[in-house]
Enzyme design. Structure first.
Site, short mmCIF file in Angstrom:
data_model
loop_
_atom_site.label_atom_id
_atom_site.label_comp_id
_atom_site.label_asym_id
_atom_site.label_seq_id
_atom_site.Cartn_x
_atom_site.Cartn_y
_atom_site.Cartn_z
N SER A 168 50.18 45.75 44.38
CA SER A 168 49.01 46.65 44.17
C SER A 168 47.60 45.86 44.28
O SER A 168 47.39 45.73 45.56
CB SER A 168 49.28 46.71 42.70
OG SER A 168 48.41 48.17 42.28
N ASP A 175 43.69 51.22 45.96
CA ASP A 175 44.29 49.86 45.86
C ASP A 175 45.21 49.55 47.00
O ASP A 175 45.57 50.44 47.90
CB ASP A 175 44.42 49.19 44.41
CG ASP A 175 45.62 50.40 44.08
OD1 ASP A 175 46.05 51.25 44.72
OD2 ASP A 175 46.25 49.88 43.12
N ASP A 196 48.28 49.46 47.08
CA ASP A 196 49.44 50.33 47.19
C ASP A 196 49.24 51.82 46.93
O ASP A 196 50.20 52.58 46.83
CB ASP A 196 50.79 49.69 46.10
CG ASP A 196 50.27 50.14 44.77
OD1 ASP A 196 49.18 50.10 44.32
OD2 ASP A 196 51.16 50.13 43.75
#
Length: 444
Positions: free
Chosen positions: A102, A239, A241
């Site tokens: 992430s 972000d 992901d």
């Protein structure tokens, strides 16, 4: 023993905490456990990743672990986490695996698992998989070994899905999108352009090492400057992901997850899509969101911190919108998890349909000053339950009244008590927070 799974999968330093051996073992255990909960005779898994360098290594390990356990693997390549969740259902797979950390820096990586239909796993299933690590017994041979196939149209399938979920063309809007050199780098600019927007892509050239590096939703200054420079109508920040979305209005001011939720809640209610006129948020959402929803006749349900708890509340009660201040927004009618691209499209669609700038739409909610202080203690659970702490919280809460809020929350991973105070003025919030910190410190 600490749980292997955190609030968002298994995460750690790649090739150290999260080694290929662990990834292989985890994949084999997951294949065995999840196939037992599926009616499929030969399970199928969707596997995707973000572009960080270690993802290639971990993808190979996960693929080996799954195929060794007799699971067929559908590789979708570099795509956002919500794309993998969507494709589990779209491709009729039994479960999905996303390899990503992430918003974490490049050296980290993680493994997220999705059950049938693209839903996050309940704690009980995660614990069952953990217990099976290193003890998986399913080891087929011959034709029963899992096969690996590349899905060449995975990105277009996901993009088409997003466009169907967008209620309004975006013609006339100029958007700057910061892709964080992450999983959205290829699909976000394409989908926004297909929806009609003029797109200026920022940080959309991943090289495996630059993901989240001074860019994306955790570093918004470049986006703010770009919006002003290009005279754009809106800036969108993802972000690594792309399961979250933050925004910047046409003046370069930040529009956070709470404000996005407020804008979308009003839009959904207007279209008759806001189930029971209810929005779901976490206890960390700004008091300004509570006040804005109250003023507009919308109920606000709160959950513990973490998008998985928001998801549980949405699913168990049939609500249609929820999310976090961090930009994780869930629209269950269109997605089983937070989807940053879907959130951005719905936000821009609201701008297009109303003809109003984002600064005007976001002004429905005023962010109140919020002070958060972490206090180190010896026993976080004991401190939170002490009478003098409860008395101090009650006293400060009474003084602030409806114009303020107090929250004491033990950390989930450290011996820390988080003290949060909101008030109409910064100095009032800081003073109240310091008083509570003194009491918590003395009690700890």
């Amino acid at each position: 023993m600490a749980r292997l799974f955190g609030t968002d999968g298994v995460r750690g330093l790649a090739n150290a905490d999260l080694s290929p051996e662990l990834a292989l073992s985890l994949a084999s255990a997951a294949a065995e456990v999840l196939s037992e909960h599926s009616e499929s005779r030969r399970p199928v898994a969707v596997v995707g990743r973000d572009p960080r360098a270690s993802g290639e290594m971990l993808e190979a390990a996960v693929t080996a672990g799954l195929s060794a356990a007799g699971t067929d693997v559908l590789l979708v390549g570099v795509l956002p986490t919500p794309a993998v969740a969507y494709l589990v259902g779209e491709l009729g797979a039994d479960f999905g695996v996303m390899i990503s950390a992430s918003h974490n820096p490049m050296p980290d990586n993680g493994i997220k698992l999705f059950a049938e239909g693209g839903h996050k796993l309940p704690d009980a299933l995660e614990d069952e998989i953990t217990a099976r690590l290193g003890n998986a017994t399913r080891r087929p041979t011959g034709a029963s070994i899992g096969r690996v196939q590349y899905v060449s149209d995975a990105d277009s399938r996901y993009g088409d899905h997003l466009l169907v979920a967008t209620p309004q063309r975006l013609d006339g809007l100029r958007v700057v999108v910061d892709c964080a050199h992450g999983a959205a780098s290829f699909v976000a600019p394409d989908v926004f352009q297909r929806a009609g927007a003029e797109v200026i892509a920022l940080h959309a050239d991943p090289d495996g090492r630059n993901i989240n590096d001074d860019c994306g939703s955790t570093h918004m200054h470049h986006l703010r400057e770009a919006v002003r420079h290009h005279r754009a109508d809106v800036g969108i920040a993802h972000d690594g992901d792309a399961d979250r979305c933050l925004a910047v209005d046409e003046t370069g001011e930040l529009v956070d997850g709470d404000q996005i939720l407020a804008v979308l809640a009003l839009a959904l209610r207007e279209s008759g899509e806001l189930a029971e006129d209810t929005l779901v948020a976490t206890v960390m959402s700004n008091l300004g969101l509570h006040l804005a929803m109250r003023e507009n006749g919308i109920n606000l349900r709160t959950t513990a911190v973490g998008d998985r708890y928001v998801l549980e509340e949405l699913r168990s009660n049939g609500f249609s919108l929820g999310g976090e201040q961090s930009g994780h927004v869930v629209l269950p009618s269109h997605a089983t998890t937070g989807d940053g691209l879907l959130t951005a499209l719905r936000l821009m669609a609201r701008m297009a349909s109303t003809g109003k700038p984002l600064s005007h739409l976001a002004s429905v909610m005023r962010r109140l000053p919020q002070v958060l202080i972490n206090v180190k203690v010896k026993d976080k659970a004991a401190v939170a339950g002490k009478p003098q702490v409860a008395a101090a919280v009650a006293e400060v809460s009474a003084e602030l009244g409806e114009a303020g809020r107090v929250l004491l929350r033990p950390s989930g991973t450290e011996q820390i008590v988080r003290v949060m105070v909101e008030a109409t003025a910064q100095d009032v919030a800081e003073s109240a927070a310091r008083r509570l910190v003194d009491v918590v410190s003395a009690a700890g």
